[in-house]
Each structure stands twice: as C-alpha cells, then as structure tokens.
Enzyme design. Sequence first.
Site, short mmCIF file in Angstrom:
data_model
loop_
_atom_site.label_atom_id
_atom_site.label_comp_id
_atom_site.label_asym_id
_atom_site.label_seq_id
_atom_site.Cartn_x
_atom_site.Cartn_y
_atom_site.Cartn_z
N HIS A 59 -25.67 50.10 40.26
CA HIS A 59 -25.64 50.97 39.07
C HIS A 59 -25.69 50.15 37.78
CE1 HIS A 59 -23.75 54.87 37.26
NE2 HIS A 59 -24.43 54.21 36.33
N LEU A 62 -30.86 49.13 32.35
CA LEU A 62 -31.57 47.97 31.80
C LEU A 62 -32.30 48.31 30.50
CD1 LEU A 62 -32.88 46.20 35.03
CD2 LEU A 62 -30.75 45.83 33.78
N ASP A 306 -22.02 49.75 36.38
CA ASP A 306 -22.45 50.70 35.34
C ASP A 306 -22.70 49.94 34.03
OD1 ASP A 306 -23.21 53.00 34.07
OD2 ASP A 306 -21.23 53.94 34.06
ZN LIG Z 1 -22.80 57.82 34.72
ZN LIG Z 2 -24.40 54.82 34.36
#
Ligand SMILES: [Zn+2]
Ligand SMILES: [Zn+2]
Length: 428
Positions: A59, A62, A306
Amino acid sequence: MLLIKNGTIIDPSQSLEKKEDLLVRDGRVEAIDKSLDAEGAEIFDATDLIVAPGFIDLHVHLREPGYEYKETIASGARAAVAGGFTSVCCMPNTKPVNDNSSVTSFIIEQGRAAKLANVFPIGAITQGSKGEQLAEIGEMRSAGIVAISDDGKPVLDSGLMRRAMEYSRDFDLAVVDHCEDCCGAADWAMHEGEYSALMGLNGLPGAAEDLHVARDITFAELTGARVHIAHISTARSVDLVRRAKQKGLAVSCEVTPHHFALTDKDVYESSYSANFKMAPPLRSQSDLEAIIESLRDGTIDAIATDHAPHHANEKMLEFDRAPNGVIGLETAISLTLDRLVHRGVISLSRMVELLSTNPARIFKLDRGTLKVGVAADVTIFDPNKKIKVDASKFQSKSRNTPFDEWELKGAPVAAIVGGRVVWRNEKG
Ligand SMILES: [Zn+2]
Ligand SMILES: [Zn+2]
C-alpha cells in the site's frame, strides 16, 4: 553472480532460519547452503545481518501521474529500496486515476525505467474512483494490475461493492477497501474521543471503520471474493477479521507502522502538527493495544506503510484543512524492529512473514520467497543497528513523517532486486 555470505537467512515460506550463504545467478536464487563458493561472484558480507525474501509494501501512493511535485514513480521507488522494500504496490488515486489500461501500462513502464523496486499497480474499482460505475477491471488486469481498490475513499454504494467483488473473482484479484463510513462525520480531522474534544476538532469514531469492515466481510462470505482490509485501525475491526478467519473466509488485513506506534494522544502532544494527520486517524490507546495483540496472534497479515507523500506547503495548512497522509517507506523496518521485535511482540520470522511472505500471498505475487529458481529479490537488515531518523535525508520527495528524530533500534542495510544490489547503506 552475487554471493551473500555469513548472514542469517530467514524465509518462512520454507521454514528456514539458519546461518547459510545465498548464491544468486542470472537474477535468480541458485542455491542456499553452508560455505558456498562461486568463482568470480561479487561477495556481499552479511555477517550479523538478516537475509530475507524481498519486502513487499502492499500500500503506497506514488503520486505519478498528476502530482509529481509530491512524488514520482522513480522517487517513490528510490524511497522504497532505501527503506529495504524490493516491491511496492501503488494505489490508483493519481491524476488521471488508474482506472484503465493506458494508465496501468504507463505506471508499469515508469517503474521498469526506474530500475529500482518492482512497481505493481493497483487498479481502481470504479471509474475515476467516484463510486458510481465499475472501472475497466478486466482490461487493467490484462495490462498488469495486481488488485483493485478505490483507496483514499471507501466504496459507499453496497450494491456496487457487491458487483465489484463478484467481478474480482473472475479476474482472481483481491479487493482492497479503505473502510470508512461517514457516520455523520464527513469533515473529521482526527479520531473521536477525549483528545478531539480537548483539541476542539471534529472526530471520526472507530465505528465508522467497524461498520464498513462488517459490510465487506458479509460480502466476502456472500460472493466468495478475496477481501483485503487496508490500514486496519480499531479494536472492533480486528476482532471482526479474527472471527471471519475462524469461519474460513478469504479475508485479510494490513496495519501501518503509525497505527501500531502512535495514538490520538500523540496528535494532542504534537500541538496540531499535520504530520500526525491521516486516514484512518491515529486511534485510542485501547485500539493500539488490540492492534498489537492482533499482530502477535496472527490476525493481522501484513504491515503496509500507506506511504502518502504531501508537499510541505500543503502540510503547513491548519490541522483541519491539511491533507491526510504520512510517508512511511523509509521508517517501516526500523519501527517494526524497534516497536514489535525488540519489545517481544513478534519474532524475526513473523516479521518477515508480515513484510514479505504474506503480502506476496495476498496479491498472488511471484515473490516473498527465496526458493531456488525464483527472482532474487532480497532484503538485508540489521536488527540491532541504532539509528536516528533524519527526514531531511529521505529519498522520498516529501518529508511528512511523524517520526523525524526518533531513535530506533534496527535498520535496513541493502535491497536486492532481480539479483542486482539496487541500494546499500554505505555507512555500514
Ligand atoms: Zn486509505
Ligand atoms: Zn492509502
């Protein structure tokens, strides 16, 4: 040829944990054995280091195409390898959104051109991630997506999500959901609790996630789809996943380092620093304890960052107006070692499972193992090296981390992709 000598090889995919050498030839794992020798091979001395199958981040954001001032595919891939990741899976919320095969192909080409980490695109579930009509899932699958998600937003229309899950089975793709029902809190800035009250900020209750996770698990059972819960953050959500797994449903979940290392009290103590603002928000102490327990007991399958770069000017806005997200690629290994391994929550082998074996399994990537013959993606790290995080030295284009200046024990040392050493910490 590359010969990695004297390291401790940890590969849960073959129940391997021993001090041996690893030989790479033509980009593939050729042999693992004691005291290997190979005429003319480049030698990597891994004494006192752990040698693991390459770490995979399920996750990341970019930002290319569309937001290259925050991050590009090349700068993100550079941050990835500098953080010890050999593969990253990138979310589709770019501009344009990755909801068709031409964007998918563009991302794959840019990833290849960068010659750093492998870049695996995730396609959108709905057109423009608007939550109205399904995207061209089959076409994107042919072009190379590895999963589908509208991350950044939840898919609120339950009927549409059900159909997406049904389609996903035909294409053998995991459906990744950002679980956030609005709960009447559309303009939230942090977790709803005593600290949001103290800070005078609108809160998002944990229930907003719980409701959505419960719905997705219900649909996983109905449709037989593989459902992956992104950035799980609440006690009740992990409990729902635990029970789904006991029933044998194809449900998996990931947690971010910030959700196992920080709480809403840290937001309070940061004096409104937007580097503590993300979705889902940093939760309560009891949520964090449930997350830690779920890392320990195996309910949580993966650690994913993330990684969400934002420009400094955007994060300078007042807390409630600043965008959500923090970067994570270059601090994840150190936080996992310091907060989980050294505190006795998980073993080194379980760490490799969370960062390599399981991520490969969840998205069905031909990775996450050092079995003879596979592509030689290898992460080498030092579990005992002490570091001080210095965001000014990050390879990422952005600096929005809550962990700047943290002192941590454990750090990545090298990333090897397809047999090539693409990053090595020269300071040793
Ligand atoms: Zn999310
Ligand atoms: Zn995310």
